[in-house]
Design an enzyme around this catalytic site. Structure first.
Site, PDB file in Angstrom:
ATOM      1  N   HIS A 140      32.628   8.795  -1.465  1.00  0.00           N
ATOM      2  CA  HIS A 140      33.881   9.076  -0.764  1.00  0.00           C
ATOM      3  C   HIS A 140      33.991  10.556  -0.421  1.00  0.00           C
ATOM      4  O   HIS A 140      33.943  11.405  -1.310  1.00  0.00           O
ATOM      5  CB  HIS A 140      35.065   8.656  -1.632  1.00  0.00           C
ATOM      6  CG  HIS A 140      36.376   8.825  -0.965  1.00  0.00           C
ATOM      7  ND1 HIS A 140      37.386   9.584  -1.496  1.00  0.00           N
ATOM      8  CD2 HIS A 140      36.843   8.338   0.213  1.00  0.00           C
ATOM      9  CE1 HIS A 140      38.426   9.544  -0.683  1.00  0.00           C
ATOM     10  NE2 HIS A 140      38.127   8.794   0.358  1.00  0.00           N
ATOM     11  N   HIS A 164      41.241   7.405   8.341  1.00  0.00           N
ATOM     12  CA  HIS A 164      40.694   6.128   7.889  1.00  0.00           C
ATOM     13  C   HIS A 164      40.880   5.011   8.910  1.00  0.00           C
ATOM     14  O   HIS A 164      40.171   4.005   8.868  1.00  0.00           O
ATOM     15  CB  HIS A 164      41.351   5.705   6.573  1.00  0.00           C
ATOM     16  CG  HIS A 164      41.016   6.578   5.421  1.00  0.00           C
ATOM     17  ND1 HIS A 164      41.753   7.690   5.096  1.00  0.00           N
ATOM     18  CD2 HIS A 164      40.013   6.535   4.508  1.00  0.00           C
ATOM     19  CE1 HIS A 164      41.228   8.272   4.030  1.00  0.00           C
ATOM     20  NE2 HIS A 164      40.168   7.602   3.651  1.00  0.00           N
ATOM     21  N   ARG A 238      63.770   5.231  -9.247  1.00  0.00           N
ATOM     22  CA  ARG A 238      64.743   5.504 -10.305  1.00  0.00           C
ATOM     23  C   ARG A 238      65.744   4.368 -10.341  1.00  0.00           C
ATOM     24  O   ARG A 238      66.683   4.298  -9.537  1.00  0.00           O
ATOM     25  CB  ARG A 238      65.465   6.837 -10.058  1.00  0.00           C
ATOM     26  CG  ARG A 238      66.547   7.161 -11.111  1.00  0.00           C
ATOM     27  CD  ARG A 238      65.939   7.248 -12.495  1.00  0.00           C
ATOM     28  NE  ARG A 238      66.897   7.626 -13.527  1.00  0.00           N
ATOM     29  CZ  ARG A 238      67.292   6.817 -14.508  1.00  0.00           C
ATOM     30  NH1 ARG A 238      66.842   5.569 -14.575  1.00  0.00           N
ATOM     31  NH2 ARG A 238      68.120   7.246 -15.447  1.00  0.00           N
ATOM     32  N   CYS A 286      65.814  13.396  -8.383  1.00  0.00           N
ATOM     33  CA  CYS A 286      66.475  12.933  -9.594  1.00  0.00           C
ATOM     34  C   CYS A 286      66.978  14.140 -10.381  1.00  0.00           C
ATOM     35  O   CYS A 286      66.319  15.184 -10.428  1.00  0.00           O
ATOM     36  CB  CYS A 286      65.497  12.120 -10.435  1.00  0.00           C
ATOM     37  SG  CYS A 286      66.177  11.531 -11.995  1.00  0.00           S
ATOM     38  N   TYR A 423      74.688  12.616 -16.335  1.00  0.00           N
ATOM     39  CA  TYR A 423      74.450  13.487 -15.181  1.00  0.00           C
ATOM     40  C   TYR A 423      75.453  14.627 -15.124  1.00  0.00           C
ATOM     41  O   TYR A 423      76.089  14.886 -14.095  1.00  0.00           O
ATOM     42  CB  TYR A 423      74.457  12.673 -13.885  1.00  0.00           C
ATOM     43  CG  TYR A 423      73.340  11.663 -13.828  1.00  0.00           C
ATOM     44  CD1 TYR A 423      72.003  12.054 -13.897  1.00  0.00           C
ATOM     45  CD2 TYR A 423      73.612  10.303 -13.734  1.00  0.00           C
ATOM     46  CE1 TYR A 423      70.977  11.124 -13.866  1.00  0.00           C
ATOM     47  CE2 TYR A 423      72.594   9.365 -13.702  1.00  0.00           C
ATOM     48  CZ  TYR A 423      71.281   9.787 -13.769  1.00  0.00           C
ATOM     49  OH  TYR A 423      70.273   8.869 -13.738  1.00  0.00           O
TER      50      TYR A 423
END
Length: 571
Positions: A140, A164, A238, A286, A423
């Site tokens: 590769h 590709h 998430r 996040c 949070y």
């Protein structure tokens, strides 16, 4: 040539392991000495030297392809003699679809996923076909980066690496076909009704899983800077609860009307036809991104995210403002301070995920808050909120509620656990015995952030022309544009300014990240490098230098200078 990396995950067209690698790329190779040890199996030869290569033109590239034809015919001959049937036998046509008809075994996704190492064999899928590419790994041109696809689909990688998508590459791949892929429904069998996660969608095995139930995972960090737009398969996942399965035909969004007015119920089709389609490029992050660095200072509670709980996508849907106006609301609405969102993902007690944002942001014509039904030109994937989610640019990912069921304008914030008791940020002095979640505001806009994606920590790099390339991402919340990224190779003693790339967005609406690259001379005489990065946004906010002063018990808002230590080998 730039500094070459010698690491488990090699990327780009930089190093080849074998002279046979030329046959897999439409260019050619100039070879150095071959000091390879004999291969005792697919996973041996760890001590062999790498092959340097350079592109020399299409004519020699054609020779490479012809050389591969010879290799291909040899494979077919070997298979016929052994009766293994491990590879497809190609016809004389250059079209892989014109191959000799034959039947193949049928494999499940679970069976493919078991083949992720050189010892077990490297299997991948493309469409509904299964390929055993173990023998191709050394050939590769992108080095061992191909191993990221092991046990999973090639599609998301090929979407990023467009080279590709050529006929001769498909021809090469077809030589390694070993089977057909069965539908995932057949692979998993009947759903276990006692398990609320039994119907979660399949995910790419390249993801680093932080929890299975609920599913939370991030992509390999180096993938993030391979493309400005993060492919859906590699966008961090998430989830707080099981992924709901919804019928788009019967789906209805409830928008609770202006005080005294009836609710507005909208089908997915009405959202698409009644309101103008709006598209915007938005980075989501996040709150716990880079939590692992806080964990290293002192343990925190939360998923141990690395630097890849962040992604950038093109989202499309109806503006939330347009929908609220249709429900009878206007700017400056009396008693309207917050807009609450409720999701259809629920726990066993029936409690759903919820969050809210300030009303003025929801109604702002410049804030681009969306009710999104598309992600990167496709319908929302299940993991990302199908059929409808909220996209709130510039704020923490937790407010971008997925599988949206209900919108409520209110004088108060959402009372959900995730808004009131999670949070939120605290002083390093606060612990779980003294924490008072009511004393801190819910996180909305996130601080300026950056991280190094390449090279990876612990990488051994080899000197070549005394240069090194460092890559990463940078982003800031609230629509603040990243205006500069500084990079140091010597632990902060000296700094270099990186080159920024990314979509140009309006002032105050810089919702998307910047990717950055730095190519500079290697510091003289150094065998160890401590690479640092720090970003500066349009308000001249800059990242703090260390983690300890911003440590908090939930491990959120981790944005200290990112540090990567690498070793250098010199000639």
């Amino acid at each position: 040539m730039l500094l070459r990396r010698i690491s488990p995950l090699l990327g780009g067209m930089q190093i080849l392991n074998s002279p046979r690698a030329c046959v897999a790329w439409p260019s050619s190779c100039l070879y150095s000495k071959d000091t390879r040890s004999s291969r005792g199996g697919a996973n041996s030869s760890s001590s062999r030297q790498r092959w340097a290569f350079t592109t020399t033109g299409a004519l020699l590239g054609l020779g490479s392809i012809l050389l591969y034809r010879s290799h291909e015919r040899k494979l077919a001959q070997d298979n016929q003699e052994s009766g293994s049937g491990s590879h497809m036998v190609l016809s004389s046509s250059s079209d892989p679809k014109a191959s000799i008809s034959r039947s193949y075994p049928v494999y499940t996704l679970k069976e493919v996923q078991r083949h992720r190492t050189l010892a077990d064999g490297i299997w991948v899928t493309l469409g509904k076909e299964v390929f055993n590419i173990t023998e191709f790994v050394d050939m590769h041109p992108g080095g061992n980066r191909i191993l990221l696809a092991a046990g999973g689909s090639l599609e998301p990688f090929w979407a990023m690496y467009g080279i590709h998508n050529q006929k001769h590459v498909l021809e090469i791949l077809s030589a390694y076909k070993i089977g057909e892929l069965s539908p995932e429904e057949q692979a998993s069998g009947p759903a276990d009704l006692s398990d609320p996660y039994a119907q979660d969608p399949p995910r790419h095995p390249a993801l680093k899983v932080n929890s299975m139930k609920p599913f939370n995972a991030e992509p390999p960090a180096e993938v993030l800077t391979d493309a400005y737009i993060t492919p859906n398969a590699f966008f961090f996942k998430r989830n707080h609860l099981p992924v709901p399965r919804l019928d788009p035909a019967s789906y209805r969004l409830e928008v609770v009307g202006r005080m005294g007015n009836a609710s507005l119920f909208l089908s997915l089709e009405e959202l698409k036809t009644r309101f103008p389609r709006h598209e915007v490029t938005v980075t989501l992050q996040c709150a716990g991104n880079r939590r692992s660095e806080m964990n290293a200072v002192k343990p925190v509670k939360g998923l141990d995210w690395g630097i890849a709980a962040i992604g950038n996508a093109k989202w499309a849907g109806a503006r939330l403002r347009d929908v609220l106006v249709a429900a009878g609301f206007s700017e400056g609405e009396i008693g309207a301070l917050h807009v609450q969102f409720e999701g259809l993902d629920r726990d066993l007690a029936g409690t759903g995920y919820g969050a809210s944002i300030p009303y003025h942001e929801a109604m702002s014509s410049s804030h681009d808050v969306l009710l999104a039904y598309e992600m990167n030109g496709e319908e929302l994937p299940l993991d990302h909120g199908f059929p409808l989610r909220v996209i709130v640019p510039g704020v923490v990912g937790a407010r971008n509620v997925k599988w949206l069921s209900r919108i409520l304008v209110s004088i108060e914030e959402s009372q959900s656990h995730w808004q009131q008791n999670d949070y939120k940020g605290f002083s390093p002095s606060v612990d779980w015995d003294t924490v008072d979640f009511s004393a801190s505001p819910a996180i909305q806009e996130l601080p300026v952030q950056s991280a190094i994606t390449d090279p990876q920590p612990g990488t051994l790099v080899a000197e070549e022309d005394d240069k090194i390339t460092v890559k990463g991402y940078a982003w800031s919340g609230g629509g603040r544009e990243v205006v500069r990224v500084d990079v140091s190779l010597d632990g902060g003693s000296t700094w270099h300014v990186a080159k920024l790339t990314g979509e140009k967005q309006a002032p105050g609406q810089a919702w998307a990240w910047k990717l950055w690259t730095l190519t500079v001379p290697l510091p003289a005489g150094r065998t160890e490098l401590e690479i640092l990065c720090k970003a500066v946004d349009s308000s001249y906010n800059v990242q703090p230098d260390t983690v300890a002063p911003i440590w908090n018990l939930r491990g959120v808002l981790s944005n200290a200078w990112h540090r990567v230590h690498v070793s250098v080998t010199r000639n």
